[in-house]
Design a protein around this motif. Structure first.
Motif, mmCIF file in Angstrom:
data_model
loop_
_atom_site.group_PDB
_atom_site.id
_atom_site.type_symbol
_atom_site.label_atom_id
_atom_site.label_comp_id
_atom_site.label_asym_id
_atom_site.label_seq_id
_atom_site.Cartn_x
_atom_site.Cartn_y
_atom_site.Cartn_z
ATOM 1 N N LEU A 1 12.368 -6.748 -30.891
ATOM 2 C CA LEU A 1 11.956 -6.275 -29.934
ATOM 3 C C LEU A 1 11.394 -6.456 -28.961
ATOM 4 O O LEU A 1 11.207 -7.231 -27.392
ATOM 5 N N GLU A 2 10.568 -8.119 -29.705
ATOM 6 C CA GLU A 2 10.078 -8.551 -28.579
ATOM 7 C C GLU A 2 10.661 -9.914 -27.772
ATOM 8 O O GLU A 2 10.442 -10.528 -26.794
ATOM 9 N N TYR A 3 12.095 -10.034 -28.405
ATOM 10 C CA TYR A 3 12.952 -11.090 -27.452
ATOM 11 C C TYR A 3 13.311 -10.086 -26.516
ATOM 12 O O TYR A 3 13.350 -10.943 -25.450
ATOM 13 N N LEU A 4 13.417 -8.547 -26.199
ATOM 14 C CA LEU A 4 13.488 -8.065 -25.654
ATOM 15 C C LEU A 4 12.396 -7.848 -24.354
ATOM 16 O O LEU A 4 12.752 -7.972 -22.729
ATOM 17 N N ARG A 5 11.151 -7.615 -24.865
ATOM 18 C CA ARG A 5 10.049 -7.491 -24.023
ATOM 19 C C ARG A 5 10.094 -8.418 -23.006
ATOM 20 O O ARG A 5 9.579 -8.897 -22.449
ATOM 21 N N ILE A 6 10.502 -10.102 -23.692
ATOM 22 C CA ILE A 6 9.898 -11.710 -23.556
ATOM 23 C C ILE A 6 11.157 -11.611 -22.323
ATOM 24 O O ILE A 6 10.786 -11.956 -21.226
ATOM 25 N N ARG A 7 12.420 -10.782 -21.946
ATOM 26 C CA ARG A 7 12.801 -10.835 -21.009
ATOM 27 C C ARG A 7 12.723 -9.449 -20.066
ATOM 28 O O ARG A 7 14.079 -8.902 -19.697
ATOM 29 N N SER A 8 11.668 -8.818 -20.291
ATOM 30 C CA SER A 8 11.533 -7.775 -19.359
ATOM 31 C C SER A 8 12.187 -6.613 -19.682
ATOM 32 O O SER A 8 12.763 -5.976 -18.704
ATOM 33 N N ARG A 9 12.792 -6.350 -20.551
ATOM 34 C CA ARG A 9 14.357 -5.151 -20.880
ATOM 35 C C ARG A 9 13.084 -4.297 -21.432
ATOM 36 O O ARG A 9 13.449 -3.405 -22.008
ATOM 37 N N LEU A 10 11.955 -4.360 -21.841
ATOM 38 C CA LEU A 10 11.322 -3.639 -22.623
ATOM 39 C C LEU A 10 9.573 -3.315 -22.255
ATOM 40 O O LEU A 10 9.534 -4.549 -21.385
ATOM 41 N N ASP A 11 8.079 -2.717 -22.196
ATOM 42 C CA ASP A 11 7.687 -2.667 -22.305
ATOM 43 C C ASP A 11 6.517 -2.318 -23.662
ATOM 44 O O ASP A 11 6.714 -1.533 -24.520
ATOM 45 N N LEU A 12 5.473 -2.814 -23.627
ATOM 46 C CA LEU A 12 4.919 -2.736 -24.228
ATOM 47 C C LEU A 12 3.501 -1.619 -24.504
ATOM 48 O O LEU A 12 2.450 -3.049 -23.554
ATOM 49 N N SER A 13 2.925 -0.486 -24.861
ATOM 50 C CA SER A 13 1.663 -0.701 -24.871
ATOM 51 C C SER A 13 0.179 0.015 -25.902
ATOM 52 O O SER A 13 0.903 -0.112 -26.842
ATOM 53 N N TYR A 14 -0.653 -0.210 -25.954
ATOM 54 C CA TYR A 14 -1.685 0.164 -27.238
ATOM 55 C C TYR A 14 -1.812 1.993 -26.902
ATOM 56 O O TYR A 14 -2.514 1.954 -26.313
ATOM 57 N N GLU A 15 -1.033 2.738 -27.836
ATOM 58 C CA GLU A 15 -1.674 4.060 -27.397
ATOM 59 C C GLU A 15 -2.108 4.671 -29.146
ATOM 60 O O GLU A 15 -1.130 3.953 -30.281
ATOM 61 N N HIS A 16 -3.246 5.259 -28.997
ATOM 62 C CA HIS A 16 -3.784 6.213 -30.020
ATOM 63 C C HIS A 16 -3.927 5.181 -31.534
ATOM 64 O O HIS A 16 -3.192 5.040 -32.488
ATOM 65 N N GLN A 17 -4.039 3.867 -31.268
ATOM 66 C CA GLN A 17 -4.246 2.191 -31.647
ATOM 67 C C GLN A 17 -3.188 2.171 -32.783
ATOM 68 O O GLN A 17 -3.303 1.461 -33.906
ATOM 69 N N VAL A 18 -1.977 1.889 -31.996
ATOM 70 C CA VAL A 18 -0.789 1.527 -32.463
ATOM 71 C C VAL A 18 -0.100 0.666 -30.968
ATOM 72 O O VAL A 18 -0.355 1.509 -29.679
#
Length: 331
Positions: free
Chosen positions: A309-326
């Motif tokens: 997942l982080e490989y995809l996020r670093i390549r701007s294929r996914l986003d990551l957000s903090y929601e309800h403590q996760v």
């Protein structure tokens, strides 16, 4: 009941491989022993140690005995990486007088994990919770981590090795390589004339090396590992000495290509899953590992899913957000 002696497999000159029992699904780990002949010079050396269990210690003592050695005769231990099945007896050999060596980068990552374990355990468990581990599984993961720690005898002083440095084994010069991915500071040793690679867990037959993102990891272990696979293909070893299901692997270039295909397939599965709806790394783990998972397998599965997942996020294929403590991945 007497523990069977691990068979000694000649590798090159005075270098031998033995398969030492470990309490994990792989059943054994490869430990290399260099026993220089009298007058040859050089230190009695182990590459990796196995884990601190009575069965592993007995296996090592028996195998060393076949070479006319005792554990206290070992002068040098070289660790490919910090994982407990490879480094768990490092402190035992250090107590007997051996110097313990590890790649400088691994000392700063995995080596610190064991040396500062009491501080790191809460961070590791928090990391898993933030990525969606359900509350009912928290106690099991803490229990598993504490159980593993009991099988590691930590070396008090790790001597650094550096990429590009050379050292002597079996009367030959070997180059120290940094091949990250499975561990941040994974060390390998390369003998160019023989085209022989001491590979540790960088490439394995039958199984794929776990590529996981942990609380103490470099930010992109899968990106690191895909670069390592490129390097393995460029080296084109004639044979590799591997950490499990070995001791020897032929066809390293072909195996590296298979592993690359495997990881790209997993990336495609995860990206498709996130496009169907946001999810935590734990929830998305079920996409890659739908069967029931034991406590140790869950740890590795979550870490491997997170690395992809982080490989995809670093390549701007996914986003990551903090929601309800996760932490939640989305497109």
């Amino acid at each position: 009941m007497t523990t069977p002696l691990p068979p000694l497999t000649p590798v090159l000159g005075s270098l031998y491989a033995l398969e030492v029992p470990i309490p994990f699904p792989m059943k054994t780990v490869t430990v290399l022993v260099d026993r220089p002949a009298p007058g040859q010079g050089g230190a009695v050396t182990l590459v990796d140690t196995a884990i601190d269990t009575p069965q592993a210690r007995a296996g090592l003592e028996g195998a060393l005995g076949q070479l006319g050695l005792r554990p206290g005769d070992v002068e040098r231990v070289i660790l490919t990486h910090h994982h407990p099945d490879h480094s768990g007896l490092a402190g035992w050999f250090e107590e007997g007088g051996a110097q313990v060596f590890m790649l400088d980068r691994e000392i700063q990552h995995g080596g610190r994990y064991w040396a500062e374990w009491d501080d790191w355990l809460p961070r590791v468990l928090t990391h898993m919770r933030e990525h969606g581990l359900p509350p009912e599984l928290h106690a099991g993961q803490e229990r598993f981590h504490r159980h593993v720690r009991e099988m590691v005898r930590v070396a008090r002083h790790l001597h650094p090795l550096h990429e590009g440095q050379t050292l002597t084994l079996a009367g030959c010069e070997w180059e120290v390589l940094w091949l990250p991915g499975h561990a941040d500071g994974h060390l390998a040793l390369w003998q160019p004339e023989e085209k022989l690679l001491i590979a540790g867990d960088t490439v394995l037959p039958r199984i794929t090396p776990n590529i996981g993102l942990y609380a103490y990891s470099r930010p992109n272990p899968l990106g690191d590992y895909l670069t390592t696979l490129d390097r393995l293909e460029a080296l084109a070893p004639r044979r590799a000495l591997v950490g499990h299901y070995g001791p020897e692997l032929l066809g390293v270039r072909e195996r590296a290509a298979e592993l690359r295909t495997h990881h790209h397939a997993r990336l495609a599965v995860l990206e498709a899953a996130v496009r169907q709806g946001p999810g935590t790394a734990y929830a998305l783990t079920r996409q890659l590992f739908p069967h029931a998972l034991s406590e140790p397998h869950l740890r590795f599965a979550l870490a491997e899913t997170l690395a992809h997942l982080e490989y995809l996020r670093i390549r701007s294929r996914l986003d990551l957000s903090y929601e309800h403590q996760v932490l939640v991945y989305s497109c």
